[in-house]
Structures are given as structure tokens and as C-alpha cells.
Design an enzyme around this catalytic site. Sequence first.
Site, short mmCIF file in Angstrom:
data_model
loop_
_atom_site.label_atom_id
_atom_site.label_comp_id
_atom_site.label_asym_id
_atom_site.label_seq_id
_atom_site.Cartn_x
_atom_site.Cartn_y
_atom_site.Cartn_z
N CYS A 116 0.81 -1.23 0.00
CA CYS A 116 0.00 0.00 0.00
C CYS A 116 0.84 1.27 0.00
O CYS A 116 0.35 2.34 -0.36
CB CYS A 116 -0.95 0.00 1.19
SG CYS A 116 -2.05 -1.41 1.20
N HIS A 256 -3.13 7.23 2.99
CA HIS A 256 -3.60 5.97 2.42
C HIS A 256 -5.03 5.73 2.91
O HIS A 256 -5.33 5.88 4.09
CB HIS A 256 -2.67 4.85 2.86
CG HIS A 256 -3.15 3.48 2.50
ND1 HIS A 256 -3.65 3.18 1.26
CD2 HIS A 256 -3.22 2.34 3.23
CE1 HIS A 256 -4.00 1.90 1.23
NE2 HIS A 256 -3.76 1.37 2.41
N ASN A 286 -10.06 0.04 0.34
CA ASN A 286 -8.60 0.07 0.30
C ASN A 286 -8.12 -0.48 -1.05
O ASN A 286 -8.22 -1.67 -1.31
CB ASN A 286 -8.07 -0.78 1.46
CG ASN A 286 -6.56 -0.80 1.54
OD1 ASN A 286 -5.87 -0.39 0.61
ND2 ASN A 286 -6.04 -1.29 2.65
N1 COA Z 1 -18.90 -8.19 9.46
C1 COA Z 1 -19.38 -8.49 10.69
N2 COA Z 1 -18.59 -8.96 11.67
C2 COA Z 1 -17.28 -9.13 11.38
C3 COA Z 1 -16.74 -8.83 10.13
C4 COA Z 1 -17.61 -8.36 9.14
N3 COA Z 1 -17.18 -8.04 7.91
N4 COA Z 1 -15.42 -9.11 10.15
C5 COA Z 1 -15.13 -9.54 11.39
N5 COA Z 1 -16.26 -9.56 12.14
C6 COA Z 1 -16.40 -9.95 13.52
C7 COA Z 1 -15.32 -10.90 13.98
O1 COA Z 1 -15.66 -12.22 13.64
C8 COA Z 1 -15.33 -10.67 15.48
O2 COA Z 1 -16.39 -11.40 16.04
P1 COA Z 1 -16.22 -12.12 17.47
O3 COA Z 1 -15.95 -10.99 18.44
O4 COA Z 1 -17.55 -12.78 17.66
O5 COA Z 1 -15.08 -13.04 17.32
C9 COA Z 1 -15.68 -9.19 15.60
O6 COA Z 1 -16.25 -8.80 14.34
C10 COA Z 1 -14.51 -8.31 15.94
O7 COA Z 1 -13.46 -8.65 15.08
P2 COA Z 1 -12.09 -7.88 15.10
O8 COA Z 1 -11.23 -8.40 13.99
O9 COA Z 1 -11.51 -7.88 16.46
O10 COA Z 1 -12.62 -6.40 14.78
P3 COA Z 1 -11.85 -5.05 14.77
O11 COA Z 1 -12.54 -4.10 15.66
O12 COA Z 1 -10.38 -5.22 14.95
O13 COA Z 1 -12.07 -4.56 13.27
C11 COA Z 1 -10.88 -4.46 11.20
C12 COA Z 1 -11.58 -5.35 12.20
C13 COA Z 1 -10.31 -5.36 10.11
C14 COA Z 1 -11.90 -3.51 10.59
C15 COA Z 1 -9.78 -3.65 11.91
O14 COA Z 1 -8.97 -4.50 12.69
C16 COA Z 1 -8.92 -2.91 10.94
O15 COA Z 1 -9.38 -2.00 10.27
N6 COA Z 1 -7.60 -3.25 10.84
C17 COA Z 1 -6.72 -2.63 9.92
C18 COA Z 1 -6.91 -3.29 8.58
C19 COA Z 1 -6.27 -2.55 7.47
O16 COA Z 1 -6.54 -1.40 7.28
N7 COA Z 1 -5.43 -3.25 6.72
C20 COA Z 1 -4.79 -2.74 5.58
C21 COA Z 1 -3.64 -1.91 5.99
S1 COA Z 1 -2.82 -1.38 4.55
#
Ligand code: COA
Length: 329
Positions: A116, A256, A286
Site C-alpha cells: 500500500c 492511504h 482500500n
Molecule cells: N462483518 C461483521 N462482523 C465481522 C466482520 C464483518 N465483515 N469481520 C469480522 N467480524 C467480527 C469478527 O468475527 C469478530 O467477532 P467475534 O468478536 O464474535 O469473534 C468481531 O467482528 C470483531 O473482530 P475484530 O477483527 O476484532 O474487529 P476489529 O474491531 O479489529 O475490526 C478491522 C476489524 C479489520 C476492521 C480492523 O482491525 C482494521 O481495520 N484493521 C486494519 C486493517 C487494514 O486497514 N489493513 C490494511 C492496511 S494497509
Amino acid sequence: MKRPIAAIAGTGRGLPAAVMTNFDFAKIGIETTDEWITERTGIKQRYIAREGESTTSMAAAAARQAMQRAGVSAGEIDAIVLSTATPDRLLPATAVDLQAELGATRAAAFDIGAACAGFIFAATVAEGMITTGVAETVLVVGSEKMSSIIDWQDRSTCVLFGDGSGAAVFRRAKHHKGILSTYLRSDGTLANLLYRPGGGACMPFCDDVLQDRSFYVKMAGREVFKHAVRSMADACDRALDGAKLTGKDIDLLIPHQANMRIIEATAKHANVSMEKVYVNVDRYGNTSSASVPIALDEALENGRIKDGMTVLLVAFGAGFTWASMVLRF
Ligand code: COA
């Protein structure tokens, strides 16, 4: 004698025709909601490439627009530096397919793999070529067909990404405009937090790789989130220091576009108010290395960037890699 400066002469973007909204995931059996995606990421929709749309074809559309706006013909391009995590083929580079498509027969063409943050890495390579006299005109492209490498059965990643391309023509600047500072960093010890385990040379494509879906993107979302916030903040500081500026001197911050919460945290750290931050993550998701140049192109097109303005670019991605750049327009 003053060191020559590399500046952007024109930008463009190339997008797939089809838009996929958060509501469309239900149609393909993904258990998610618009509310969950919007709250956690700020994303409402993304563009998804369909048959016939490739990393090269999107790059060509972006490049043609950038070249037209820069008033540069294919024959004038000395180099094409293309950043992608989704090359159309593993060999040769997608940049040479783009070169052939454009008819840029004089150009040296190669790909850069910095995920990215790749557009800023590629722009820095272009700057080096221009300021050392290796090239006069360099086409820099970020192009991604992320839909081809995400696991459409994994709701924690498939809702985050989109496809698209952004391009910029860099030329030697005549005035005090162009790249004022640049900062590039990587930390390979954290590679396994965001990666594709299978399908490369160390785990070549085979039945096992296909079965365990290890050729798709795997991500430890929470860890990536923390590192993204920390690294983008660090990158803002470094590029501002390099240009001897502070956040108050920045007219527009283009981060980004991965996640609204990461964007807000970055702006806060850099001391740039949200009115001066370009946000389009809601419309694109993204798009990896295409994210910064697409936003840059939109900001130039819709007048958010005007002559004389100072713009800070900052990005973070797999590797990890992170990078920043201050430009004067
Ligand atoms: N819809 C509904 N629920 C979802 C889901 C979706 N699309 N994806 C995950 N969940 C659920 C998970 O299963 C989890 O459920 P559980 O608590 O019953 O196990 C819950 O949501 C929380 O998951 P978690 O991964 O801890 O959520 P989070 O608050 O960390 O948010 C992201 C997830 C991916 C949005 C967040 O971590 C993020 O934005 N990370 C950075 C990712 C990124 O930008 N990457 C590229 C960088 S270049």
C-alpha cells in the site's frame, strides 16, 4: 548549483465499471452488515474488476489520462515505475505490459513491490532517476486488482479492499515546485501480520495451497491497525522534518485510504485538521498502492489542490512498509 526537483505534471485514474456496495455482500452469502463495515472502516462501497478488466487495463486508463493532462506523448516517457501487489502475471512485470499497451517504446519499465505504500516508493524512485539525470519523464503508477487475491469467504478481509489505478507523470521541475521531502521505511520482521503465505516460490501453487486457501491475503486486523497508526504518524513527522515544515504548513493531507479511524488518528498526530484531509475511503475501500494516486488525482481534479499548495502524502501497508512525501504544487 541547486539540486533539480521532480514534480508532477499530470495525474489520472482508471477504475472498473462495477461498484459493489456494503449491501451487496449479502447477495454472495457473506455474513456482514453495512453498519459493521461503516462503523469499523468508513467504507460504503468499492469498485470491483470484472472479466476483461485487469491491473494493466486499469493502469493504462490512468496513465493515458495522466499523460494527456501532462501533455506528454508515449514516446517521451523514459521510464515506467509501476507499483502493484497484484501483477497480471508473475513474469514479466506488469509495467512492461503497460508499456506495450501505451506504445511507450523508449521506456525502461519495471514493477515495485511495496504494497500500500508502493506509490510513494515508486515516486521516490522516479525522483531519483530525474534528479540524477537518468530520466527526464517518468510515469509512476499504482494499480491493483485486490479482488483477485482476497478470500471472498473471509468476511474480516473481503469487505475492506477494492480495485483501481492511479497514475502521475513526473518531470524535472522548472520552478520551486515538486517533491520537497520523502521518507521510506520497512520492517520485514512483521511480514506475517499481512501476507499471502502460498503461491510464491517458497510454497509454489499446488493442491494443498488451493485447499487451504493460503494463496489469499491473511491479515491480523487489530495488529495491523496498531502498527498503521504508529507508522503513519512516524512517517508524517519525518517528511515534515525533511521539508522543515509543521502540520500547520500543510494545505492538504492525503493519507492511504484503508480505514477512517486510521486516517483520523494520522491527521490528529500530524496536527492537520480534518477539513484539510482528503478522504474517499467511503467510495473506494482500500485499493492498496492505487489509493494515494487516486485520491491525489481526485483532489487535483476537484480543485482541493491549487497552485502553490503544500501537500503531504502518507501510506502504510504489508511488509510492513510505510512512506511519506511532501510536495509543492
Ligand atoms: N462483518 C461483521 N462482523 C465481522 C466482520 C464483518 N465483515 N469481520 C469480522 N467480524 C467480527 C469478527 O468475527 C469478530 O467477532 P467475534 O468478536 O464474535 O469473534 C468481531 O467482528 C470483531 O473482530 P475484530 O477483527 O476484532 O474487529 P476489529 O474491531 O479489529 O475490526 C478491522 C476489524 C479489520 C476492521 C480492523 O482491525 C482494521 O481495520 N484493521 C486494519 C486493517 C487494514 O486497514 N489493513 C490494511 C492496511 S494497509
